[in-house]
Design an enzyme around this catalytic site. Sequence first.
Site, PDB file in Angstrom:
ATOM      1  N   LYS A 154      63.408   4.389  25.768  1.00 56.63           N
ATOM      2  CA  LYS A 154      64.498   3.640  25.127  1.00 56.63           C
ATOM      3  C   LYS A 154      65.194   2.728  26.151  1.00 56.63           C
ATOM      4  CE  LYS A 154      65.832   3.898  21.396  1.00 56.63           C
ATOM      5  NZ  LYS A 154      65.436   3.230  20.118  1.00 56.63           N
ATOM      6  N   THR A 198      70.391   4.360  22.342  1.00 55.51           N
ATOM      7  CA  THR A 198      70.942   5.709  22.414  1.00 55.51           C
ATOM      8  C   THR A 198      71.734   5.920  23.706  1.00 55.51           C
ATOM      9  OG1 THR A 198      70.260   8.018  22.731  1.00 55.51           O
ATOM     10  CG2 THR A 198      68.648   6.369  23.309  1.00 55.51           C
ATOM     11  N   ASP A 199      72.682   6.861  23.652  1.00 52.58           N
ATOM     12  CA  ASP A 199      73.438   7.198  24.867  1.00 52.58           C
ATOM     13  C   ASP A 199      72.559   7.901  25.901  1.00 52.58           C
ATOM     14  OD1 ASP A 199      73.135   9.658  23.603  1.00 52.58           O
ATOM     15  OD2 ASP A 199      75.266  10.163  23.597  1.00 52.58           O
ATOM     16  N   GLU A 200      71.375   8.371  25.478  1.00 51.41           N
ATOM     17  CA  GLU A 200      70.525   9.104  26.429  1.00 51.41           C
ATOM     18  C   GLU A 200      70.030   8.222  27.563  1.00 51.41           C
ATOM     19  OE1 GLU A 200      67.688  11.885  25.054  1.00 51.41           O
ATOM     20  OE2 GLU A 200      68.936  12.522  23.384  1.00 51.41           O
ATOM     21  N   TYR A 231      61.393  10.211  26.428  1.00 50.84           N
ATOM     22  CA  TYR A 231      62.025   9.489  25.305  1.00 50.84           C
ATOM     23  C   TYR A 231      63.109   8.544  25.825  1.00 50.84           C
ATOM     24  CZ  TYR A 231      65.557   8.653  21.708  1.00 50.84           C
ATOM     25  OH  TYR A 231      66.493   8.054  20.895  1.00 50.84           O
ATOM     26  N   ASN A 269      76.347  23.392  22.165  1.00 49.37           N
ATOM     27  CA  ASN A 269      75.347  23.707  21.137  1.00 49.37           C
ATOM     28  C   ASN A 269      75.633  25.044  20.454  1.00 49.37           C
ATOM     29  OD1 ASN A 269      73.987  21.362  21.755  1.00 49.37           O
ATOM     30  ND2 ASN A 269      72.555  22.357  23.162  1.00 49.37           N
ATOM     31  N   LYS A 315      65.346  18.377  14.678  1.00 50.20           N
ATOM     32  CA  LYS A 315      66.551  18.178  15.481  1.00 50.20           C
ATOM     33  C   LYS A 315      67.489  19.366  15.277  1.00 50.20           C
ATOM     34  CE  LYS A 315      64.917  14.088  16.506  1.00 50.20           C
ATOM     35  NZ  LYS A 315      64.950  12.923  15.643  1.00 50.20           N
ATOM     36  N   LEU A 316      68.408  19.569  16.231  1.00 50.72           N
ATOM     37  CA  LEU A 316      69.193  20.811  16.265  1.00 50.72           C
ATOM     38  C   LEU A 316      69.800  21.219  14.920  1.00 50.72           C
ATOM     39  CD1 LEU A 316      70.533  23.074  18.115  1.00 50.72           C
ATOM     40  CD2 LEU A 316      72.551  21.615  18.057  1.00 50.72           C
ATOM     41  N   THR A 354      55.073   2.997  21.108  1.00 52.15           N
ATOM     42  CA  THR A 354      55.964   2.548  20.028  1.00 52.15           C
ATOM     43  C   THR A 354      57.264   1.963  20.575  1.00 52.15           C
ATOM     44  OG1 THR A 354      55.082   4.187  18.511  1.00 52.15           O
ATOM     45  CG2 THR A 354      57.269   3.320  18.012  1.00 52.15           C
TER      46      THR A 354
HETATM   47  P1  NAD Z   1      63.427   9.081  12.911  1.00 54.15           P
HETATM   48  O1  NAD Z   1      62.416   9.706  13.808  1.00 54.15           O
HETATM   49  O2  NAD Z   1      64.059   9.882  11.855  1.00 54.15           O
HETATM   50  O3  NAD Z   1      62.801   7.787  12.220  1.00 54.15           O
HETATM   51  C1  NAD Z   1      61.982   6.886  12.908  1.00 54.15           C
HETATM   52  C2  NAD Z   1      61.323   5.967  11.879  1.00 54.15           C
HETATM   53  O4  NAD Z   1      60.543   4.991  12.582  1.00 54.15           O
HETATM   54  C3  NAD Z   1      60.366   6.695  10.919  1.00 54.15           C
HETATM   55  O5  NAD Z   1      60.585   6.272   9.590  1.00 54.15           O
HETATM   56  C4  NAD Z   1      58.991   6.273  11.411  1.00 54.15           C
HETATM   57  O6  NAD Z   1      58.005   6.263  10.388  1.00 54.15           O
HETATM   58  C5  NAD Z   1      59.280   4.879  11.948  1.00 54.15           C
HETATM   59  N1  NAD Z   1      58.290   4.448  12.944  1.00 54.15           N
HETATM   60  C6  NAD Z   1      57.853   5.146  14.027  1.00 54.15           C
HETATM   61  N2  NAD Z   1      56.919   4.445  14.680  1.00 54.15           N
HETATM   62  C7  NAD Z   1      56.788   3.261  14.039  1.00 54.15           C
HETATM   63  C8  NAD Z   1      55.992   2.096  14.239  1.00 54.15           C
HETATM   64  N3  NAD Z   1      55.122   2.020  15.269  1.00 54.15           N
HETATM   65  N4  NAD Z   1      56.112   1.059  13.387  1.00 54.15           N
HETATM   66  C9  NAD Z   1      56.980   1.124  12.332  1.00 54.15           C
HETATM   67  N5  NAD Z   1      57.736   2.209  12.072  1.00 54.15           N
HETATM   68  C10 NAD Z   1      57.657   3.266  12.920  1.00 54.15           C
HETATM   69  O7  NAD Z   1      64.512   8.472  13.915  1.00 54.15           O
HETATM   70  P2  NAD Z   1      66.114   8.391  13.753  1.00 54.15           P
HETATM   71  O8  NAD Z   1      66.719   9.647  14.234  1.00 54.15           O
HETATM   72  O9  NAD Z   1      66.428   7.860  12.418  1.00 54.15           O
HETATM   73  O10 NAD Z   1      66.427   7.272  14.868  1.00 54.15           O
HETATM   74  C11 NAD Z   1      66.348   5.887  14.543  1.00 54.15           C
HETATM   75  C12 NAD Z   1      66.690   5.072  15.777  1.00 54.15           C
HETATM   76  O11 NAD Z   1      68.001   5.395  16.231  1.00 54.15           O
HETATM   77  C13 NAD Z   1      65.751   5.320  16.964  1.00 54.15           C
HETATM   78  O12 NAD Z   1      65.515   4.090  17.599  1.00 54.15           O
HETATM   79  C14 NAD Z   1      66.559   6.245  17.880  1.00 54.15           C
HETATM   80  O13 NAD Z   1      66.194   6.060  19.225  1.00 54.15           O
HETATM   81  C15 NAD Z   1      67.972   5.774  17.595  1.00 54.15           C
HETATM   82  N6  NAD Z   1      69.038   6.787  17.776  1.00 54.15           N
HETATM   83  C16 NAD Z   1      68.939   8.011  17.165  1.00 54.15           C
HETATM   84  C17 NAD Z   1      69.982   8.918  17.298  1.00 54.15           C
HETATM   85  C18 NAD Z   1      69.937  10.279  16.609  1.00 54.15           C
HETATM   86  O14 NAD Z   1      70.817  11.105  16.861  1.00 54.15           O
HETATM   87  N7  NAD Z   1      68.972  10.564  15.757  1.00 54.15           N
HETATM   88  C19 NAD Z   1      71.112   8.589  18.045  1.00 54.15           C
HETATM   89  C20 NAD Z   1      71.164   7.335  18.670  1.00 54.15           C
HETATM   90  C21 NAD Z   1      70.130   6.436  18.510  1.00 54.15           C
HETATM   91  O1  DAU Z   2      72.157  11.365  22.007  1.00 52.61           O
HETATM   92  C1  DAU Z   2      71.394  10.650  21.094  1.00 52.61           C
HETATM   93  C2  DAU Z   2      70.065  11.325  20.903  1.00 52.61           C
HETATM   94  O2  DAU Z   2      70.320  12.526  20.201  1.00 52.61           O
HETATM   95  C3  DAU Z   2      69.057  10.469  20.156  1.00 52.61           C
HETATM   96  O3  DAU Z   2      68.743   9.344  20.934  1.00 52.61           O
HETATM   97  C4  DAU Z   2      67.782  11.248  19.851  1.00 52.61           C
HETATM   98  O4  DAU Z   2      66.922  10.474  19.034  1.00 52.61           O
HETATM   99  C5  DAU Z   2      68.165  12.512  19.117  1.00 52.61           C
HETATM  100  O5  DAU Z   2      67.006  13.297  18.913  1.00 52.61           O
HETATM  101  C6  DAU Z   2      69.203  13.309  19.896  1.00 52.61           C
HETATM  102  O6  DAU Z   2      68.645  13.884  21.102  1.00 52.61           O
HETATM  103  P1  DAU Z   2      68.990  15.392  21.568  1.00 52.61           P
HETATM  104  O7  DAU Z   2      67.901  15.856  22.449  1.00 52.61           O
HETATM  105  O8  DAU Z   2      70.384  15.495  22.049  1.00 52.61           O
HETATM  106  O9  DAU Z   2      68.938  16.102  20.101  1.00 52.61           O
HETATM  107  P2  DAU Z   2      68.311  17.476  19.598  1.00 52.61           P
HETATM  108  O10 DAU Z   2      68.773  17.654  18.187  1.00 52.61           O
HETATM  109  O11 DAU Z   2      66.858  17.576  19.874  1.00 52.61           O
HETATM  110  O12 DAU Z   2      69.042  18.548  20.514  1.00 52.61           O
HETATM  111  C7  DAU Z   2      70.464  18.662  20.528  1.00 52.61           C
HETATM  112  C8  DAU Z   2      70.817  19.751  21.512  1.00 52.61           C
HETATM  113  O13 DAU Z   2      70.382  21.018  20.964  1.00 52.61           O
HETATM  114  C9  DAU Z   2      70.126  19.635  22.870  1.00 52.61           C
HETATM  115  O14 DAU Z   2      71.024  20.066  23.876  1.00 52.61           O
HETATM  116  C10 DAU Z   2      68.948  20.589  22.774  1.00 52.61           C
HETATM  117  C11 DAU Z   2      69.462  21.687  21.838  1.00 52.61           C
HETATM  118  N1  DAU Z   2      68.434  22.337  20.986  1.00 52.61           N
HETATM  119  C12 DAU Z   2      67.631  21.543  20.226  1.00 52.61           C
HETATM  120  C13 DAU Z   2      66.660  22.101  19.413  1.00 52.61           C
HETATM  121  C14 DAU Z   2      65.746  21.224  18.592  1.00 52.61           C
HETATM  122  C15 DAU Z   2      68.335  23.719  20.954  1.00 52.61           C
HETATM  123  O15 DAU Z   2      69.079  24.450  21.624  1.00 52.61           O
HETATM  124  N2  DAU Z   2      67.360  24.260  20.143  1.00 52.61           N
HETATM  125  C16 DAU Z   2      66.509  23.516  19.388  1.00 52.61           C
HETATM  126  O16 DAU Z   2      65.626  24.092  18.711  1.00 52.61           O
END
Ligand code: NAD
Ligand code: DAU
Length: 337
Positions: free
Chosen positions: A155, A126-128, A151, A250, A190-191, A101
């Site tokens: 990205k 993403t910052d990751e 992941y 966290n 997510k957390l 994807t």
């Molecule tokens: P999410 O997992 O909540 O949503 C992802 C969406 O993409 C879903 O609606 C899913 O159905 C769709 N999708 C997945 N595969 C697909 C495909 N092959 N074709 C069409 N649609 C598809 O993700 P999110 O947390 O909303 O993140 C959105 C974007 O922002 C991602 O690119 C992620 O890397 C980026 N991002 C997320 C965070 C965060 O903290 N969540 C931070 C920085 C950047």
């Molecule tokens: O920094 C941007 C990224 O943030 C995005 O690109 C990703 O899509 C998004 O998922 C997020 O990644 P993280 O790995 O930082 O998010 P997550 O919510 O999974 O975890 C946040 C922190 O909490 C991380 O240090 C792991 C910890 N954690 C997470 C979960 C799910 C726990 O301690 N327990 C948990 O059950």
Amino acid sequence: MKNVLVTGGAGFIGSNFIRYFLRVHADVRIVNFDKLTYAGNLENLRDIEGDPRHVFVRGDICARADLEAAFREYTIDTVVHFAAESHVDRSILGAGIFMTTNVLGTQMLLEVAKERGVERFIHVSTDEVYGSLGPEGKFTEATSLHPNSPYAASKASSDLIALAYRHTFGLPVIVTRCSNNYGPYQFPEKLIPLMIANALDDKPLPVYGEGLNVRDWLYVDDHCSAIDAVLLRGEVGAVYNIGGNNEWRNIDVVHLLLKHLAKPESLIRYVKDRPGHDQRYAIDATKISRDLGWRPAHRFEEGIKETVAWYLDHQPWCRRVMTGEYQHYYKEQYEGR
Ligand code: NAD
Ligand code: DAU
């Protein structure tokens, strides 16, 4: 800009972005292109269902025919690309779909956008991609890429492919790299939403390691306003970091959530750490604030209070997304950890 293809618009940030974009722009049509994976949910957009400026198309960014049909039918001139597999823990359980994807799907989308011609292509990253920080310093746009999880690597790959399409073919790409988002409609893997959902059910809160990893949290609407600023005023070919200067350990986030939920700290369980767990993220957002005048509007304490209130008000939404696949995932991820 009139016909905007938003990929992944049924997910967490995508659905908030569509709501935000329709609120601030009158004369647009949004084509929400989403495969509806486990993370995509049309319920996230129920409140704008009647808005004629929003069209939903079910499609896969990996499928050329799906993309071509959408570009043709809606004469797309702008792309905002959110669609991705987004959860680090899932990429550790199975990396394949992340490559399909996030890497191949993004390349297919870029290819079709190139063939059709667009005015702007925002690649949401993403910052990751920068990897992990020690106790000091922040990621700038000049920080070298050092992705650590599957992941993050997927990205980083897609960022480079997007920028290569700009360099080689002149596709008007801009890349954004944001820190951790929180807010309404975030899937409870997510957390923050996971801790809220478990605490509401008086279930243990699984904190990885010692809970000392640091994340830089931004309210989702602030991410949306930043993308809007980049779309309108960003420089083609540039990268923009997005973050709110809001670092938290966290364990401190978990304590804050328990306080707002009036739940006991005895729910906290320290569990085996995430493999390859990045220690600290922190974004330097000087460039977007200096060049585009963007600033976050939400303070963390307020945003968290609103987010907790939203999950309390939307418990049926939570229950529905936590059935079926989620139960299977939760067991695989947390049982015996
Ligand atoms: P999410 O997992 O909540 O949503 C992802 C969406 O993409 C879903 O609606 C899913 O159905 C769709 N999708 C997945 N595969 C697909 C495909 N092959 N074709 C069409 N649609 C598809 O993700 P999110 O947390 O909303 O993140 C959105 C974007 O922002 C991602 O690119 C992620 O890397 C980026 N991002 C997320 C965070 C965060 O903290 N969540 C931070 C920085 C950047
Ligand atoms: O920094 C941007 C990224 O943030 C995005 O690109 C990703 O899509 C998004 O998922 C997020 O990644 P993280 O790995 O930082 O998010 P997550 O919510 O999974 O975890 C946040 C922190 O909490 C991380 O240090 C792991 C910890 N954690 C997470 C979960 C799910 C726990 O301690 N327990 C948990 O059950």
